[in-house]
Write an enzyme that holds these catalytic residues in place. Sequence first.
Site, PDB file in Angstrom:
ATOM      1  N   SER A 127       5.519  -3.628   0.246  1.00  0.00           N
ATOM      2  CA  SER A 127       4.607  -2.337   0.213  1.00  0.00           C
ATOM      3  C   SER A 127       4.505  -1.711  -0.853  1.00  0.00           C
ATOM      4  O   SER A 127       4.014  -2.422  -2.047  1.00  0.00           O
ATOM      5  CB  SER A 127       5.445  -1.033   1.081  1.00  0.00           C
ATOM      6  N   HIS A 150       0.377  -4.461   2.947  1.00  0.00           N
ATOM      7  CA  HIS A 150      -0.305  -3.649   4.176  1.00  0.00           C
ATOM      8  C   HIS A 150      -0.954  -2.429   3.743  1.00  0.00           C
ATOM      9  O   HIS A 150      -0.482  -1.908   2.452  1.00  0.00           O
ATOM     10  CB  HIS A 150       0.727  -3.390   5.423  1.00  0.00           C
TER      11      HIS A 150
END
Length: 246
Positions: A127, A150
């Site tokens: 992330s 993501h």
Amino acid sequence: MTNQPNEEKEKTEARPSEEELKKKNETVHALQQLGQINVPQLETNVFCLNIIGQIEGHLVMPPQNKTTKYEHVIPQIIAVEQNPKIEGMIVVLNTVGGDVEAGLAIAEMIATMSKPTVSVVLGGGHSIGVPIAVAADTSFIAETATMTIHPVRLTGLVIGVPQTFEYLEKMQDRVVRFVAEHSDISEEKFRELMFRTGELARDIGTNVIGRDAVEYGLIDKVGGISDALAELNTRIEARKKGALLQ
């Protein structure tokens, strides 16, 4: 008839000195934190910055969470930049991500340092850990380490208005732009990995492992601690020679 002065002298001698108490406390602390008494200590010109667990930003995480608090990391980076004895910094990442703005703040500070920096992803750099990893001058990733890419998301109460989604989009653009500027991956390719469906269960995005991260241009090299330190020392020596030539 009691010998009172001798008794007081024996009591005084029996009491541990401040230095002994300090050493005892340090030993207990080392045992509690590291599980061993003898902690390796070495005068070094390299500072190790750990980004471990969840990156804690404006909200305090529950006590059971392993966190890296950005208000602790920022003063460390400033101290490294100012300390003449420290000639370079290695950033070790094993993080699940966390607060986007806090992660970007750390990444931007690393990217704008004048001293050589090298990062190494061990275990995972997921992330918002991705921008921190690529912020260094050279980035490494272990063979078995992974990086999850993501989209940005919010947790908790969200107001369902267009402005909220615009804010998310702008924040996402900041992350994409930063990663593209500090690595060899293009914005288009990074967005493709970010929005890919079918690879992650119950989510969208991509899980990139070791060599794949290098092939995508996200990370510079596959390697571990020894490789990262060798690269950092090479950059430190090059910086010294550059200073001498000037």
